[in-house]
Scaffold this motif. Sequence first.
Motif, PDB file in Angstrom:
ATOM      1  N   SER A  75      -6.266   5.092   1.638  1.00 48.43           N
ATOM      2  CA  SER A  75      -5.064   5.838   1.309  1.00 48.43           C
ATOM      3  C   SER A  75      -5.021   7.179   2.002  1.00 48.43           C
ATOM      4  O   SER A  75      -3.977   7.755   2.177  1.00 48.43           O
ATOM      5  N   LYS A 107      -6.130   3.029  -3.704  1.00 48.89           N
ATOM      6  CA  LYS A 107      -5.602   4.389  -3.856  1.00 48.89           C
ATOM      7  C   LYS A 107      -6.553   5.303  -4.614  1.00 48.89           C
ATOM      8  O   LYS A 107      -6.432   6.519  -4.566  1.00 48.89           O
ATOM      9  N   GLU A 157       0.819  -1.212   0.000  1.00 51.17           N
ATOM     10  CA  GLU A 157       0.000   0.000   0.000  1.00 51.17           C
ATOM     11  C   GLU A 157       0.855   1.264   0.000  1.00 51.17           C
ATOM     12  O   GLU A 157       0.527   2.263  -0.629  1.00 51.17           O
ATOM     13  N   SER A 213      -4.218  -2.738  -3.867  1.00 52.23           N
ATOM     14  CA  SER A 213      -3.601  -1.448  -3.552  1.00 52.23           C
ATOM     15  C   SER A 213      -3.956  -0.398  -4.596  1.00 52.23           C
ATOM     16  O   SER A 213      -4.255   0.754  -4.270  1.00 52.23           O
ATOM     17  N   ARG A 214      -3.945  -0.811  -5.873  1.00 50.24           N
ATOM     18  CA  ARG A 214      -4.271   0.130  -6.938  1.00 50.24           C
ATOM     19  C   ARG A 214      -5.688   0.660  -6.786  1.00 50.24           C
ATOM     20  O   ARG A 214      -5.939   1.859  -6.895  1.00 50.24           O
TER      21      ARG A 214
END
Length: 530
Positions: free
Chosen positions: A528, A268, A233, A264-265
């Motif tokens: 995020s 975010k 992350e 993670s993509r």
Amino acid sequence: MTGGGFSTSSGAGAVQFEAKITPIVIISCIMAATGGLMFGYDVGVSGGVTSMDDFLKKFFPVVYRKAKEKGANSNYCKYDNQGLQLFTSSLYLAGLTSTFFASYTTRRLGRRLTMLIAGVFFILGVIFNAAAQDLAMLITGRILLGCGVGFANQAVPLFLSEIAPTRIRGGLNILFQLNITIGILFANLVNYGTAKIKGGWGWRVSLGLAGIPAALLTLGAIFVVDTPNSLIERGHLDEGKSVLRKIRGTDNIEPEFLELVEASRVAKQVKHPFRNLLKRRNRPQLVIAVALQIFQQFTGINAIMFYAPVLFDTVGFGSDAALYSAVITGAVNVISTVVSIYSVDKLGRRALLLEAGVQMFLSQVVIAIVLGIKVTDHSENLNKGYAIFVVLMVCTFVSAFAWSWGPLGWLIPSETFPLETRSAGQSVTVCVNLLFTFVIAQAFLSMLCHFKFGIFLFFSGWVFIMSFFVFFLVPETKNVPIEEMTERVWKQHWLWKRFMDYSLDEGKGNGEVNAKKIGNSNGFEPDSQL
């Protein structure tokens, strides 16, 4: 439970991840769970020192005089003092406030550093408490300890859920609760010993020995590895992959690694995780997480654990016998939590919660009947036979809580929140828990004064309500991989499946439609930013 692969396969589209139960996972989880040891010690030590005459004479002389005046006050009211309750409850109010900051550090700095910050707060709090010269210094120490609780309770459950293989996730996560119970028992044993110290400084030893679990947590946070989820992350892909290989004990980690990178993509792109919690598809998890925390406190367990020596002294045990009885209940708490570790991934979450509901309800009703008949406002002591029976019933209650609402109140929220709201959901969980812990800690001695034996009927009524809630609204999450939770749990539930229509939320947030594709990450912390 040595090693070997396991499958998260559950139908079309499921991915198989290979994982062994490696020493680094076990060691990391044990070290991280010492945050629970510190929390438990703080819970247990406060009730013990507030029943010590030297402590009361120095900081709460009004309470001391009231407790010693025979016949002047009701047995149930002799410890009713807002300042005394503030000594206990200030820790939880500080924990509540610090949780908001802990949510940020958990995302931006990682779980490991957040646990390290918790350890530093704990050490500072111990120094202030052990060296306290006045009430202000004492409360300052409790507030610093509370900040440590807020940071530890935010980071540790996430750390444990993320680093553990699915098939033992429940057991390893309960290590946090086990350490809480060990901390309470340790505090009760220390209080029993220090109460006999002559010279008026025994309470300082009780408060100062909290430095042992504080040091263990700090050292643990220095040496453990951060979770792959957190590293990925924060953009440390190579390090995340290396740690994933170590903790899974295999080179075949590419499928899991790619899923975490994709998670993670997507995460975010989610700009407002706390706002996303209120979206229709996230309401089931939010409702259950909040309800579990409220219900956990309204079982009455913390009232008993905070004030066990005071409570037993109130019903006529005498100071030494009260501390001894608190040690017994603390030991039962530890043993029963061990039962939970072995049974939670076999019997399931619902079975433990429902069985415990019956056991807690009956034991509290029996306690209320005995106290109502045998303990009057000015009775001198409780008959020995009845006293033993009361302790036995309290132990029956504590054991039921320790293998159900204690550990599962933390475990279920940590494994059910979806990808894009995971850390925000954990923040809300911790905040609600600490808020209601504060309410109970601040109000219990006053409630005991006004309700008398009826306090146990009050809590038993709540146990009855929460058992119905579990029966109808809490789904089973046993052995369900976190990334499969939406498909296998929420979309199958008779009520919550109505909230799983993603088309109603489509287009309302960045990256949220994509989140549907991968459901929940394996313990992945999604947010995020706030």
